[in-house]
Design an enzyme around this catalytic site. Structure first.
Site: not given
Ligand SMILES: Cc1cc2nc3c(=O)[nH]c(=O)nc-3n(C[C@H](O)[C@H](O)[C@H](O)COP(=O)(O)OP(=O)(O)OC[C@H]3O[C@@H](n4cnc5c(N)ncnc54)[C@H](O)[C@@H]3O)c2cc1C
Length: 528
Positions: A11-12, A14, A40, A43-44, A276, A333
């Site tokens: 639930s990120g 994407a 994550n 937290l961005a 970085r 990260h």
């Molecule tokens: C502290 C921090 C600051 C950041 N700042 C920035 C920024 O300013 N700008 C930027 O572009 N990027 C930033 N990033 C990177 C960016 O946030 C991430 O790359 C991006 O949010 C990833 O999104 P996602 O949709 O892939 O999933 P995520 O947001 O990573 O979420 C993954 C989801 O999958 C769930 N999940 C995991 N495993 C399972 C499972 N087995 N079964 C069911 N659910 C599961 C998790 O609980 C979560 O809900 C930052 C990252 C961090 C950690």
């Protein structure tokens, strides 16, 4: 047992963007490991990059992305995503009070490391991810076709009888024990694998589960050696406590020693805003020699107002902003590699897609340019929705048969503890790598034979360890094979880039096909 048109795991940003953009006639289910906001994405801090400034142009953003990625990027993907960024961001900005604006209503554009222009759109000062996620969650609330199930831990992809199409996933739920979820389209949006390392900025649920599941199902996995270590995590008593965004250095903070010596002088032309991996390695050298490094923030006016979240993280950990110095260390990260997909998110298995950080489209190459990843997630969510909205009308053969119950007894496995896995990854496969340590780590990992463990009878804790061991193996193996340094992958025994041997050569892992090979990208050069 459930059966939906679209099953989204995670639930990120994407995942939620995809769900919001799918048409209302589709049944959509989101299953997520903990709460919807545990991601994550929430937290961005820093923001989202888009060439919106008057002096800026997508071609400049493209060049910055390729340079940060050390030209390992898929150039067509870079061109498409970066060119689409300004419209994508402006469209979201028009939906509400999501991004910070100037008095005249224009978007504030911040600076971050390795960007040649001010182009970082941010919200709530340093709460960009939270603002975007809250916006998407409120949009989801308006849609009746979407079911969200929290506390569901997906652990094994289900394939059809011919083993050539993904039809669902098995998961541990808090109420039903083991349950099968079926979907015509199964989407992995489980993020990267930051929790593989002792020091990390990542949410506690982000430990590579989706990538491990896809690997075990036979999907191609690529670029796992490219791990980005963020230079500045708050570092207190040997532990990292949260991220200090690059935007802080963008606003003028510098990295200094105890006596105020600026450590990036003469190391890179962009000094504190260098790529970085360069900044992380520099800080790491000092820490290894027992010297603490600080971010000197004394020249940033109104720090508390500009960076409210960071102020609260610091003060919550006993660091007063008025003191002008924040102790920092680098930590894991972002993962540039992942499940190999095209821009639509299609993996090498029919019916299985990956979006967000779990996927590898080639946008980031060997190192992500700051603030390009929320952008990628938003872009992919939208792009995949278009594909599914069109193709979901075609009937799919569905096989649903099994409903699993919680096994009476969980097996106890002889696995290392989570901290041990993290510590050894940090020490041997972290910021600085070499053949001796990588071989040592592979030998240690191989004794557990994680790939052949049957997961149905394991506890959720053991499943997490199995996934961590699998991901650790993929990273270590790829890091050993890549005998050069590039982007987020640094080998002290091969400290230079070796374009002749390695430029655009990708290491692919596929468990089912026993394939571990190098694959040359064949691309046309961009006319920039
Ligand atoms: C502290 C921090 C600051 C950041 N700042 C920035 C920024 O300013 N700008 C930027 O572009 N990027 C930033 N990033 C990177 C960016 O946030 C991430 O790359 C991006 O949010 C990833 O999104 P996602 O949709 O892939 O999933 P995520 O947001 O990573 O979420 C993954 C989801 O999958 C769930 N999940 C995991 N495993 C399972 C499972 N087995 N079964 C069911 N659910 C599961 C998790 O609980 C979560 O809900 C930052 C990252 C961090 C950690």
């Amino acid at each position: 047992m459930t059966n939906d048109d679209v099953l989204i795991i995670g639930s990120g940003v994407a995942a939620l963007q995809l769900a919001v953009k799918l048409t209302n006639d589709l049944n959509v289910r989101i299953i997520t490991k903990e709460k919807i906001r545990t991601a994550n994405s929430y937290l961005a801090q820093g923001g989202i990059a888009a060439a919106l400034g008057v002096n800026d142009h997508p071609s400049k953003h493209i060049v910055d992305t390729l340079e940060a990625g050390r030209f390992h990027n898929n150039q067509e993907v870079v061109q498409e995503v970066i060119t689409a960024a300004p419209d994508l961001i402006m469209h979201i900005a028009q939906q509400g009070d999501i991004f910070d604006k100037k008095r005249n209503g224009e978007l504030f554009l911040g600076m971050e490391g390795a960007h040649s222009e001010k182009r970082i759109v941010h919200g709530g000062g340093d709460a960009t991810g939270k603002n975007v996620m809250e916006h998407l969650i409120s949009e989801l609330g308006q849609k009746r076709n979407i079911t969200i199930e929290e506390n569901v831990f997906a652990y094994e992809l289900l394939l059809n009888a011919k083993q050539n199409r993904c039809i669902g996933v098995k998961a541990r739920t808090s109420t039903e024990g083991i349950q099968s979820f079926y979907g015509k389209h199964v989407i992995i949006a489980t993020g990267g694998c930051g929790q593989l390392y002792t020091y990390t900025s990542n949410a506690k649920t982000v430990s590579g589960d989706g990538i491990a599941m896809a690997y075990l199902a036979g999907a191609d996995i690529v670029d796992m050696e490219f791990n980005q270590f963020h230079p500045t995590l708050l570092y207190i008593n040997g532990e990292t406590k949260g991220l200090i965004s690059e935007a802080v250095r963008g606003e003028g903070a510098t990295l200094v020693t105890d006596d105020g010596t600026q450590i990036m002088e003469g190391v890179h032309p962009l000094k504190d805003l260098g790529p970085r991996h360069v900044v992380s390695q520099r800080i790491y050298e000092f820490l290894k020699n027992g010297k603490q490094i600080y971010l000197d923030i004394s020249n940033i006016d109104d720090f508390e107002k500009r960076f409210p979240s960071i102020t609260s993280i610091c003060e919550g950990n006993g660091i007063q902003i008025a003191g002008g110095k924040i102790p920092v260390a680098p930590g894991s990260h972002f993962l540039m590699g992942g499940i190999k997909t095209d821009l639509m998110g299609r993996s090498s298995i029919d019916g299985l897609y990956a979006i967000g950080e779990a996927s590898c489209t080639g946008l980031h190459g060997a190192n992500r340019l700051a603030s390009n990843s929320l952008l990628e997630g938003l872009f992919q969510g939208e792009r995949l929705s278009k594909w599914i909205n069109e193709t979901c009308k075609i009937p799919q053969e569905l096989e649903q048969n099994k409903y699993f119950i919680h096994p009476n007894q969980e097996r106890v496995l002889n696995l290392p503890n989570v901290q041990q896995i993290k510590d050894l990854m940090m020490e041997r496969v972290g910021i600085v790598r070499n053949e001796e340590n990588l071989k040592k780590q592979l030998a240690w990992l191989n004794q557990y034979k994680a790939e052949s463990i049957q997961l149905d009878t394991c506890s959720p804790e053991d499943i997490t360890k199995v996934f961590m061991l699998i991901i650790a193996n993929l990273i270590t193996d790829a890091a050993l094979k890549r005998t050069e340094s590039r982007g987020g992958h640094f080998r002290s025994d091969f400290p230079k880039e070796d374009d002749h041997q390695w430029l655009r050569k990708t290491i692919i892992h596929n468990y089912k096909q026993g394939m571990e090979k190098c694959n040359e990208h064949i691309e046309t050069a961009l006319a920039t």
